[in-house]
Every structure is written in C-alpha cells, then in structure tokens.
Scaffold this motif. Structure first.
Motif, PDB file in Angstrom:
ATOM      1  N   ALA A   1      -7.086  -0.967 -10.923  1.00  0.00           N
ATOM      2  CA  ALA A   1      -6.686  -0.557 -12.273  1.00  0.00           C
ATOM      3  C   ALA A   1      -5.181  -0.338 -12.401  1.00  0.00           C
ATOM      4  O   ALA A   1      -4.604  -0.580 -13.455  1.00  0.00           O
ATOM      5  N   ASP A   2      -4.542   0.094 -11.308  1.00  0.00           N
ATOM      6  CA  ASP A   2      -3.113   0.420 -11.430  1.00  0.00           C
ATOM      7  C   ASP A   2      -2.213  -0.819 -11.429  1.00  0.00           C
ATOM      8  O   ASP A   2      -1.658  -1.197 -12.438  1.00  0.00           O
ATOM      9  N   ARG A   3      -2.109  -1.476 -10.273  1.00  0.00           N
ATOM     10  CA  ARG A   3      -1.194  -2.616 -10.207  1.00  0.00           C
ATOM     11  C   ARG A   3      -1.921  -3.957 -10.159  1.00  0.00           C
ATOM     12  O   ARG A   3      -1.292  -4.993 -10.025  1.00  0.00           O
ATOM     13  N   GLY A   4      -3.235  -3.929 -10.230  1.00  0.00           N
ATOM     14  CA  GLY A   4      -3.996  -5.179 -10.207  1.00  0.00           C
ATOM     15  C   GLY A   4      -4.120  -5.800  -8.835  1.00  0.00           C
ATOM     16  O   GLY A   4      -4.453  -6.976  -8.698  1.00  0.00           O
ATOM     17  N   HIS A   5      -3.878  -4.976  -7.773  1.00  0.00           N
ATOM     18  CA  HIS A   5      -3.908  -5.565  -6.436  1.00  0.00           C
ATOM     19  C   HIS A   5      -5.337  -5.770  -5.934  1.00  0.00           C
ATOM     20  O   HIS A   5      -6.283  -5.113  -6.384  1.00  0.00           O
ATOM     21  N   SER A   6      -5.484  -6.659  -4.962  1.00  0.00           N
ATOM     22  CA  SER A   6      -6.787  -6.929  -4.355  1.00  0.00           C
ATOM     23  C   SER A   6      -7.111  -5.810  -3.368  1.00  0.00           C
ATOM     24  O   SER A   6      -6.234  -5.028  -3.003  1.00  0.00           O
TER      25      SER A   6
ATOM     26  N   GLN B   1       0.850  -1.197   0.000  1.00  0.00           N
ATOM     27  CA  GLN B   1       0.000   0.000   0.000  1.00  0.00           C
ATOM     28  C   GLN B   1       0.876   1.233   0.000  1.00  0.00           C
ATOM     29  O   GLN B   1       1.888   1.276   0.703  1.00  0.00           O
ATOM     30  N   ASN B   2       0.490   2.223  -0.754  1.00  0.00           N
ATOM     31  CA  ASN B   2       1.246   3.481  -0.707  1.00  0.00           C
ATOM     32  C   ASN B   2       0.413   4.563  -0.039  1.00  0.00           C
ATOM     33  O   ASN B   2      -0.751   4.349   0.306  1.00  0.00           O
ATOM     34  N   ALA B   3       1.018   5.721   0.115  1.00  0.00           N
ATOM     35  CA  ALA B   3       0.415   6.769   0.944  1.00  0.00           C
ATOM     36  C   ALA B   3      -0.942   7.241   0.419  1.00  0.00           C
ATOM     37  O   ALA B   3      -1.753   7.761   1.185  1.00  0.00           O
ATOM     38  N   THR B   4      -1.192   7.095  -0.873  1.00  0.00           N
ATOM     39  CA  THR B   4      -2.468   7.589  -1.411  1.00  0.00           C
ATOM     40  C   THR B   4      -3.581   6.546  -1.340  1.00  0.00           C
ATOM     41  O   THR B   4      -4.709   6.807  -1.737  1.00  0.00           O
ATOM     42  N   ALA B   5      -3.260   5.347  -0.849  1.00  0.00           N
ATOM     43  CA  ALA B   5      -4.275   4.296  -0.778  1.00  0.00           C
ATOM     44  C   ALA B   5      -5.312   4.635   0.283  1.00  0.00           C
ATOM     45  O   ALA B   5      -4.973   5.199   1.324  1.00  0.00           O
TER      46      ALA B   5
HETATM   47  C1  LIG Z   1      -0.635   4.180  -4.995  1.00  0.00           C
HETATM   48  O1  LIG Z   1      -1.796   3.396  -4.805  1.00  0.00           O
HETATM   49  C2  LIG Z   1      -2.932   3.879  -5.485  1.00  0.00           C
HETATM   50  C3  LIG Z   1      -4.077   2.954  -5.096  1.00  0.00           C
HETATM   51  O2  LIG Z   1      -3.762   1.623  -5.355  1.00  0.00           O
HETATM   52  C4  LIG Z   1      -2.687   3.927  -6.980  1.00  0.00           C
HETATM   53  O3  LIG Z   1      -3.785   4.475  -7.628  1.00  0.00           O
HETATM   54  C5  LIG Z   1      -1.425   4.692  -7.272  1.00  0.00           C
HETATM   55  O4  LIG Z   1      -1.110   4.580  -8.640  1.00  0.00           O
HETATM   56  C6  LIG Z   1      -0.270   4.198  -6.458  1.00  0.00           C
HETATM   57  N1  LIG Z   1       0.881   5.026  -6.662  1.00  0.00           N
HETATM   58  C7  LIG Z   1       2.089   4.508  -6.835  1.00  0.00           C
HETATM   59  C8  LIG Z   1       3.208   5.500  -6.984  1.00  0.00           C
HETATM   60  O5  LIG Z   1       2.320   3.320  -6.872  1.00  0.00           O
END
Ligand SMILES: *[C@@H]1O[C@H](CO)[C@@H](O)[C@H](O)[C@H]1NC(C)=O
Ligand SMILES: *[C@@H]1O[C@H](CO)[C@@H](O)[C@H](O)[C@H]1NC(C)=O
Ligand SMILES: *[C@@H]1O[C@H](CO)[C@@H](O)[C@H](O)[C@H]1NC(C)=O
Ligand SMILES: *[C@@H]1O[C@H](CO)[C@@H](O)[C@H](O)[C@H]1NC(C)=O
Ligand SMILES: *[C@@H]1O[C@H](CO)[C@@H](O)[C@H](O)[C@H]1NC(C)=O
Length: 400
Positions: free
Chosen positions: A223-228, A197-201
């Motif tokens: 949509a971004d990394r395909g995570h659950s 998880q990153n800070a914007t999650a």
């Molecule tokens: C951080 O996580 C959010 C939510 O999954 C995603 O939209 C965003 O692209 C991520 N940012 C990075 C730098 O991975």
C-alpha cells in the motif's frame, strides 16, 4: 599433401575431450562455448536477442582482454552476427514496440564490436536500441517500465538490462549529454528509493525488494510504495552488478557517480551480512532464511561475489577488516565445491540456478520457491564466469 598427424589428432581430440583448465573462468567459458550456449541462437537454432547472451558476452570480453585468445572475440562477434543483419537491422524476435528492457543487455556488445571493427552495422543496431529508450514508457517519476505489458512497474532486473547499455551508448556517442547522464542516475535512484527495505519492514534485511508498481495495481503491490513482498536474490544480484559496472562508465565529474556510489556503499555490507553464516551463500528468497522450501541459489550468489569483489578491487567500498573479501571467498568456495561439476567430456556443469523469477503473478514466497532450477543455466554460469574473473584477479594480486 602432408597433414601433420599430431595436429589432426589434437584437433579431433579437442572436439570431444579437453583437459580441465586451471582457471575456473576459462573452464566456465570454454564449457559454455563447447555446448553452443550464448551465441545468439536458441536451443532450436533460431536467432534470439537474449540478455543472458549479453551477460555472457561481457564475461567473454573480459576473458579475451585477459588471455588474448581470439576464439573468445570470434564467439562474441558470431553471437551478435546471428541477431543483426548486414544492414544493421536487429532480428531474433526483437521489436522496438514491444518495449522490453531485456534485449538491450546485448547492446554493450554491439558498441564494443563497433569500436573494435568499425563496421557500421553494429552502430546501426545500437542506434535502434537507443531509439527504443526515447519512446520507452515511464512512470510519472520517470522510471522505465520493465515492459510495456507491465505498466508502471520497475523491476531491479531492468536496471542491469537497460542502464548499462544506456550508459555505454552515452559514453561512446553522446558524452556531453547531461540529460542522459541525469536520466541514467535517476533510473538507479528511483529503483532504490521505491524498493529499499526500511527498519519497520517485516524480515528487514535493509536490501531491495524485487520491484514496485508505482500505480499499486498489481496484486503484490504494497500500500505504501507499491513494492513487491520479498527480496529475490537474482533481482538484487542484477542490480548489484549494474552498480559496479556503471561506475566504470558514468563520468566521475557527473553528480550521478557519487549518488550511485553511495547506493553501492549502502548495499554491499548488507549483502555480506545477509549471507547464510554456515554456507556463506545466499537464500533464493533472502527475506525468508531457513523457511521450508527455501534453498541456496547459485546465480544470485555468483552475482553478489562479482559485485563485492569488484567494489573492493576498485576502491568503491573500503574493506578495512577484510570481511567483504572473506565473505566473497567463502561463497566462492561453496560454489566451486557444490555447484560446479566435472563432466566426463572435460567440460564443467553448473547447478542450482533458478530458471525464472517474475512479478507476473503473486511475487510471494510460494511463487519463487515453486520455480524449477536447471543444469547449465547461462544466467548463473555467466555470473560464475564474472565472479571467477574477479576472484582470479584477487589471487594474482595477492602473489604480486
Ligand atoms: C517502511 O516500510 C514499511 C513497509 O513497507 C512501510 O509501511 C513504511 O511506510 C515505510 N516507511 C518509510 C519511512 O518509508
Ligand atoms: C582459446 O579458446 C578456445 C575456445 O574456448 C579454446 O578451445 C582454446 O583451447 C583456447 N586456446 C588457448 C591457446 O588457450
Ligand atoms: C535489412 O535486411 C533485412 C534482411 O535482408 C531485410 O529484411 C530488411 O528489410 C532490411 N532493412 C532495411 C531497413 O533495409
Ligand atoms: C540526450 O539524451 C536525452 C535523454 O535520453 C535524449 O532525449 C536526447 O535526444 C539526447 N540528446 C542528443 C543530442 O542526442
Ligand atoms: C517473514 O515475514 C513473514 C511475514 O511477516 C512471516 O510470516 C515469516 O515467518 C517471516 N520469516 C522469517 C524467517 O522471519
């Protein structure tokens, strides 16, 4: 013929009732053994290659090394002999071409038994598992699919199931295989990068989601990394245990050691901080603290306690203010008070382990919280054995 009466009585007694041992590790192990758990057979007595049994065997092996009680070794061997024929063929519902990582979790026990007994059947069995990895399907980045039936999906659980075996095998039989060490490292790193998880999650905990679908086809894939969508406690628990265990195996001289160490150092303080402040233990769905239907789950908690204590004991993580060990002890006290029950036959029971958590449906909060918990679930009880082994080493050290 003279049969000593006291011995006859004692052995008769021991099959029904035994006194509670002072060590929780011994109590947990002896109770599972008394119930016939983790012995290579399912509840109907059929052979089964089960990752839970592999996890339990890892605990029994450490308990055997600590106590020298031969019964533990014999139980481990019996458990593997129930799933390996005398020619080394693995049975018990195992098939290479299912391409599932879970069964490989019993592989470290096979390698261990080969080292202890030199019986070639254990090496043959381990070779069969190792052969699976050579043709196991992968994402284009190189991550093993969790299962053939879940294309392009990496799940945290799979790291504990597959990579400890892969590392153990490489260490024992192919120590100079740099390609394998690179590959093992990459399994850990890809999983981390694709699920952290990153800070914007939303509900950011800085921890790792349960899994990801590199092809983003799964209904739960972001949509971004395909995570659950959620951080599930046991998935992160498996991954944390894999981190501390693989650092025992991967050579310090290989660059993967430092990479995996740095992941551990990142995660441990965040795991500590994600515990519920009142109870000291972890929510089933860590990303949704306090939400109705969420609850404190015992298997994930036990896994975190094991990983935190082992990380500090081996100096992988510095605990300057003592807060990591303090958090682990607080959680451990909660476990023994709330999740360990004394049965009238002298065994211990274990509560509140969720039976399953999968990414085969929605992977959302309602899914996780709708799954039932059960009594004496070996995934959780074995983790409590592992946590107890670490806690008891800590207590020993404190009085030295
Ligand atoms: C951080 O996580 C959010 C939510 O999954 C995603 O939209 C965003 O692209 C991520 N940012 C990075 C730098 O991975
Ligand atoms: C050894 O372990 C077995 C199996 O759990 C247990 O029943 C027995 O009491 C132990 N023996 C000793 C000497 O502790
Ligand atoms: C190994 O033994 C099992 C059980 O006896 C048998 O079914 C299997 O065909 C044997 N496999 C090989 C490769 O000989
Ligand atoms: C080393 O490991 C790689 C990756 O798993 C494997 O493809 C290769 O066969 C191994 N090399 C040897 C000599 O076994
Ligand atoms: C977590 O995030 C979800 C989705 O953004 C939100 O609905 C939920 O209320 C959040 N839970 C907590 C405890 O903040």
């Amino acid at each position: 013929m003279f049969i000593p009466l006291t011995l006859a009585l004692a052995s008769n007694l021991s099959t029904r009732v035994f006194a509670r041992p002072p060590s929780y590790a011994v109590w947990a192990a002896d109770s599972a053994i008394a119930r016939g758990q983790g012995n290579g057979l399912d509840a109907n007595g059929n052979a089964i290659v089960s990752y839970e049994h592999g996890e339990f065997q890892w605990g029994l092996r450490q308990l055997y090394e600590k106590t020298n009680n031969q019964s533990y070794f014999n139980y481990i061997q019996k458990g593997i002999d129930n799933v390996v024929f005398s020619n080394g063929t693995v049975h018990g519902s195992y098939s290479v071409t299912d391409y599932v990582l879970d069964p490989l979790r019993t592989g470290p026990t096979m390698i261990y038994l080969y080292g202890e007994t030199h019986l070639s059947k254990y090496k043959v069995a381990a070779d069969i598992f190792r052969g699976q990895l050579n043709s196991h399907p992968r994402t284009v980045q190189g991550q093993f699919w969790h299962k053939l039936k879940y294309p392009n999906q990496g799940w945290l659980d799979g790291i504990y199931m597959g990579e400890i075996f892969y590392a153990d095998y490489t260490s024992t039989f192919q120590h100079a295989n740099t390609t394998a060490w690179d590959d093992i490292t990459s399994q850990f790193v890809l999983m981390f990068e694709n699920t952290i998880q990153n800070a914007t999650a939303p509900n950011n905990t800085g921890l790792m989601y349960h899994g990801y679908d590199y092809s983003r086809v799964a209904v739960w894939a972001s949509a971004d990394r395909g995570h659950s969508p959620e951080v599930w406690d046991r998935a992160l628990g498996w991954y944390s245990m894999a981190l501390v265990d693989v650092l025992d195996i991967i050579p310090i001289s290989h660059p993967g050691h430092a990479k995996i160490l740095s992941i551990l150092q990142t995660l441990v303080p965040r795991i500590r901080d994600a515990a519920n402040p009142t109870s000291g233990v972890w929510w089933l769905v860590i990303t949704e603290p306090g939400r109705t239907k969420n609850y404190f789950e015992s298997s994930g908690t036990a896994m975190f306690v094991y990983a935190m204590l082992k990380a500090v004991r081996l100096g992988h993580v510095q605990d300057h203010d003592g807060s990591i060990v303090r958090a682990a002890k607080k959680a451990y006290n909660y476990m023994t008070t709330n999740w360990v029950v004394a049965n009238s036959d002298g065994t211990m029971g274990w509560l509140n382990t969720v039976i399953v958590g999968s990414l085969d449906t929605t992977g959302n909060f309602d899914y996780y919280t709708s799954q039932p918990t059960d009594l004496n679930d070996l995934k959780g009880l074995a983790a409590f054995l592992l946590a107890s082994l670490e806690l008891e080493r800590l207590d020993t050290r404190a009085v030295e």
